[in-house]
Design a protein around this motif. Structure first.
Motif, PDB file in Angstrom:
ATOM      1  N   LEU A 143     -16.500   6.800 -26.032  1.00 26.31           N
ATOM      2  CA  LEU A 143     -16.718   5.386 -26.333  1.00 26.31           C
ATOM      3  C   LEU A 143     -16.578   5.117 -27.820  1.00 26.31           C
ATOM      4  O   LEU A 143     -17.001   5.915 -28.656  1.00 26.31           O
ATOM      5  N   THR A 144     -15.989   3.972 -28.152  1.00 27.43           N
ATOM      6  CA  THR A 144     -15.900   3.538 -29.546  1.00 27.43           C
ATOM      7  C   THR A 144     -15.752   2.026 -29.586  1.00 27.43           C
ATOM      8  O   THR A 144     -15.290   1.403 -28.619  1.00 27.43           O
ATOM      9  N   ALA A 145     -16.149   1.452 -30.712  1.00 29.97           N
ATOM     10  CA  ALA A 145     -15.991   0.012 -30.914  1.00 29.97           C
ATOM     11  C   ALA A 145     -14.801  -0.295 -31.800  1.00 29.97           C
ATOM     12  O   ALA A 145     -14.455  -1.457 -31.999  1.00 29.97           O
ATOM     13  N   THR A 146     -14.159   0.724 -32.347  1.00 30.32           N
ATOM     14  CA  THR A 146     -13.087   0.511 -33.312  1.00 30.32           C
ATOM     15  C   THR A 146     -11.955   1.484 -33.065  1.00 30.32           C
ATOM     16  O   THR A 146     -12.109   2.675 -33.317  1.00 30.32           O
ATOM     17  N   ALA A 147     -10.828   0.991 -32.584  1.00 26.95           N
ATOM     18  CA  ALA A 147      -9.688   1.886 -32.398  1.00 26.95           C
ATOM     19  C   ALA A 147      -8.414   1.079 -32.193  1.00 26.95           C
ATOM     20  O   ALA A 147      -8.330   0.254 -31.289  1.00 26.95           O
TER      21      ALA A 147
END
Length: 642
Positions: free
Chosen positions: A171-175
Motif C-alpha cells: 500500500l502507498t499513497a504516492t506513486a
C-alpha cells in the motif's frame, strides 16, 4: 468466520465501504495479493486490518517507523483489536511476551519494521506462527528514485519466497506509473491485483503564491485562517526549521522543530506532543511526516520549493485526513528555482540521477507556474484526468497569461551582451538593476550603464522582473551557471526567443486575493451544534490526556461533528454515528450521552471505563536494546528505525 461488512460496522463503526475498499478486502480475504494506491485519508489501513480480522491467524504489518508503532497499536486496542509490535524499544521480557502471544494465536495484528526481517530469529518466529497476511505499508519506500527510499524494503521479496501461500498487500499513497512498476517488480507482485484510487483530495485547497516575506505570509495564513489549528510547516534546511520555529513561538504560536540533526529523544518528544496535543505547529524537514496518522492537521505549508511533485503531494496529503476542509499552501520564489537548479548541478549523482532530478523539478515548476487549475495539473501528473476544481487559487482567482516575449528578449539580450562583450556573468539582482537603469555602485564600477540594454526595462517593477526571471528558468529559457555563484546563462532554447521565432507566455499574479474560507475544525457546523462540539472536544482532550494517547484515538473530529449534529439520546442512536464501534460505545457511550444532555461526566471515570474494555499495552518501555543492526547514517531522510 466473520464477514468483512460486519467487522467494518462492529469494530470500526462505519456503515459501508468507500471506493475500492470492498474489492481489495475481498481479494485479500480470498488469499490473493494486491497492490493498492490510495490517497492519504482514503482508508488504506482498513484494507489490511479487516482481512486480518476475518482470516485465521495474525496479520503482519511491515511499517517503516517504530516511532509511530505504539500509537498504531493504541488506536487498534481502543477498538478492541488484539495488536502489538516487536522492535528495539522493548526490553527482553516485553519482547518475549509478544512472541508468546503471537505463537499462541492471541494477536490479530503484529507490526514489524523491515529491518527486523534481516534477523534470522524474526524469520524463525514467523515460521512458527499462523499468519493471515503480510501488509507492506508505505510501499513506495522500495523505489530507489524516491526520497523515502529504504534499502531494507528491497529484501521484502523474502515474504513471497519463504511464505508463498500467505497473501501480501502493498500500500502507498504516492506513486506514479513508474514507481508502481518498481513496486510490482521489486516486491515480486506481478500477479497481484492492482487497485488505483483517485488521487484527488477535494477537501484540500491548494494555493501557491509568490514568496515575498515568507514568515509574514505564514503568520498571515495561521492567524487569519487557522488560529489554534494543528499544522505542519516544511522547510528545506535544518537551520531554516530552527529559525522558523523560534519565530512562530515568539509570535505566540505553539511550534516545535523536527529534523534529523536533533537528538532522537528530542525528535520523539516533539512528535509525541504534536500527536497528543491540539493546536501544535510542527516545523520540519522532510524527515517528518511519513506514517503520521493525525487526522486533524488543518494546514500544510511549504516555505521552500519541494524537489518533486510526488514529495509535494505526499507532504500536502498529511492535511485533512479526516475529510474536513484543509489548506496546502506554498510560498515560491526566484531563489527557490536558482537554489534547486544549483543543488542538482552540484550533486554527486551521475548523469542519469541529475537528469531524473531535473525532470522532477521541471514538473514541480510547471505546477507552480500553471495558469490552469492546480488540481487538474496535479492529478494529470499521476495519470488521472479531471475538471477544474473550483477550490484552488487558480480557480478562485485566475491569473492572467500575458505575452512576455519582449521582456524575455530584453533580459536574455542583457545576459548575452555581458557574456560576449565583457566575458561576465551575473545573478538576477544585478541584471534587474541594469534593466531598471539603477545607479548602483556595481553598475558604476562595471560601467554597465554603457550597455544598450541599460534602463530599457522600466515598464516592469523589480518584483515583476523577478517573476520573469523565475518563469524563464522554469521554462528552460534560462539556466543557472555551474560556477557555484548562482549566475545566469542562456540555454539552447533561448535562441528562438532572441530571434523572435519563439513567443514567451508568462503568468501574471492576480491583484485580488483568493477568497479564503474559515477552516477551523468546527467550520461548517450548524450554529446550534457548535457549543456541543466544543464541549465534546474539551472532554476528548481530557480523556486522551488521562490515558496518555492522542485525542484522535478517542474519537476523530468527524465523529464528534456527527454526535454534535445528531444529538443522540440513547446508546443505540450513538452507535449509528460514523466512527462509533462496539468497544468505543462501551467505553465512552454513557459519558457522551451525558455531555449531549448537558451534564459533565467525570473524566477519571470515563478513562477507567475505557481501560476496562481495552487490553492494556504490553509493549511500552523506555529501554533501548542493541540489535546489532546498521547505525543510522542518513541526513534528512526519515530516521531509519528498526
Amino acid at each position: 468466520m466473520p464477514s468483512a461488512p460486519d467487522v467494518l460496522h462492529r469494530v470500526f463503526g462505519y456503515a459501508e465501504f468507500r471506493g475500492e475498499q470492498a474489492a481489495i478486502i475481498d481479494r485479500v480475504v480470498g488469499g490473493g495479493d494486491a497492490v493498492v494506491l490510495m490517497p492519504t485519508g482514503g482508508g488504506k489501513s482498513l484494507c489490511y486490518q479487516i482481512p486480518a480480522l476475518v482470516r485465521a491467524g495474525t496479520g503482519v504489518v511491515i511499517s517503516p517507523l517504530i516511532a509511530l508503532m505504539q500509537d498504531q497499536v493504541d488506536a487498534l486496542e481502543a477498538l478492541g483489536v488484539r495488536a502489538a509490535f516487536l522492535n528495539s524499544t522493548q526490553d527482553p521480557d516485553a519482547r518475549r511476551l509478544v512472541e508468546q502471544q503471537l505463537l499462541a494465536g492471541e494477536l490479530d495484528l503484529l507490526y514489524l519494521a523491515p529491518e527486523r526481517l534481516k534477523l534470522e530469529s524474526s524469520l524463525g518466529l514467523l515460521d512458527r506462527a499462523e499468519l493471515s497476511l503480510f501488509a507492506i505499508d508505505e510501499a513506495h519506500c522500495v523505489s530507489q528514485w524516491g526520497h523515502d527510499f529504504r534499502p531494507d524494503y528491497l529484501g521484502l521479496s523474502v515474504l513471497h519466497e519463504r511464505w508463498p501461500s500467505v497473501p501480501r498487500i502493498a500500500l502507498t499513497a504516492t506513486a506514479t506509473e513508474a514507481t508502481r512498476r518498481e513496486i510490482v517488480e521489486r516486491l515480486d507482485l506481478r500477479a497481484a491485483g492492482q487497485f488505483v484510487s483517485s488521487f484527488d483530495r477535494p477537501n484540500i485547497q491548494y494555493r501557491i503564491e509568490p514568496k515575498n516575506q515568507p514568515l509574514a505570509q505564514l503568520l498571515q495564513l495561521i492567524r487569519t485562517e487557522h488560529p489554534g489549528d494543528a499544522g505542519i510547516v516544511y522547510c528545506l534546511s535544518r537551520a531554516s526549521v530552527e529559525k522558523t520555529a523560534e519565530a512562530l513561538v515568539a509570535e505566540g504560536i505553539p511550534a516545535l522543530p523536527y529534523h534529523a540533526g536533533l537528538d532522537a529523544s528530542v525528535r520523539a518528544r516533539n512528535q509525541a506532543r504534536f500527536l497528543r496535543e491540539e493546536g501544535i505547529v510542527m516545523v520540519a524537514t522532510i524527515a517528518f511526516g511519513m506514517g503520521i496518522d493525525k487526522p486533524d492537521v488543518r494546514f500544510v505549508a511549504h516555505l521552500d520549493l519541494p524537489k518533486s511533485v510526488e514529495g509535494y503531494y505526499q507532504e500536502t496529503g498529511r492535511a485533512g485526513r479526516d475529510g474536513l476542509p484543509s489548506t496546502a499552501w506554498l510560498a515560491y520564489g526566484l531563489q527557490d528555482v536558482v537554489q534547486q537548479r544549483r543543488m542538482i548541478q552540484e550533486s554527486e549523482g551521475d548523469a542519469a540521477f541529475k537528469r531524473r532530478a531535473s525532470q522532477h523539478l521541471d514538473a514541480m515548476l510547471a505546477l507552480c507556474e500553471t495558469v490552469e487549475c492546480r488540481r487538474v495539473q496535479l492529478l494529470n501528473y499521476f495519470g488521472q484526468s479531471s475538471e477544474p476544481c473550483g477550490n484552488c487559487d487558480t480557480c478562485l482567482a485566475p491569473p492572467e497569461a500575458w505575452d512576455g516575449t519582449v521582456p524575455a528578449q530584453k533580459l536574455l539580450s542583457t545576459i548575452v551582451r555581458l557574456q560576449r562583450e565583457r566575458n561576465q556573468r551575473f545573478g538576477a539582482g544585478h541584471l534587474i538593476d541594469i534593466l531598471l537603469g539603477r545607479d548602483t555602485e556595481r553598475v558604476r564600477q562595471q560601467r554597465h550603464d554603457e550597455l544598450r540594454t541599460y534602463g530599457i526595462g522600466g515598464e516592469l517593477s523589480e518584483q515583476e522582473w523577478r517573476g520573469v526571471v523565475r518563469q524563464l528558468l522554469a521554462q528552460g529559457l534560462l539556466a543557472v551557471n555551474t560556477d557555484g555563484y548562482g549566475t545566469l546563462v542562456i540555454t539552447e532554447a533561448s535562441g528562438g526567443v532572441l530571434d523572435g521565432s519563439r513567443p514567451v507566455k508568462l503568468r501574471r499574479e492576480p491583484e485580488r486575493a483568493v477568497k479564503k474560507a474559515k477552516r477551523s475544525a468546527g467550520a461548517e457546523l450548524p450554529e446550534a451544534a457548535q457549543p456541543l462540539f466544543e464541549r465534546l472536544r474539551a472532554w476528548r482532550a481530557d480523556v486522551a490526556r488521562a490515558q496518555g494517547v492522542p485525542a484522535y484515538i478517542v474519537f476523530g473530529d468527524a465523529t464528534l461533528r456527527g454526535i454534535a449534529v445528531t444529538e443522540p439520546t440513547t446508546l443505540a442512536q450513538l452507535g449509528e454515528v460514523s466512527g462509533v464501534g462496539e468497544k468505543k460505545l462501551e467505553a465512552y457511550g454513557e459519558a457522551v450521552l451525558a455531555l449531549v444532555a448537558g451534564e459533565n461526566p467525570t473524566v477519571s471515570a470515563t478513562a477507567a471505563d475505557a481501560a476496562s474494555v481495552r487490553e492494556q499495552p504490553t509493549t511500552r518501555t523506555a529501554t533501548v536494546v542493541d540489535d546489532d543492526l546498521p547505525p543510522l547514517t542518513d541526513d534528512d531522510a526519515p530516521p531509519l528505525d528498526f
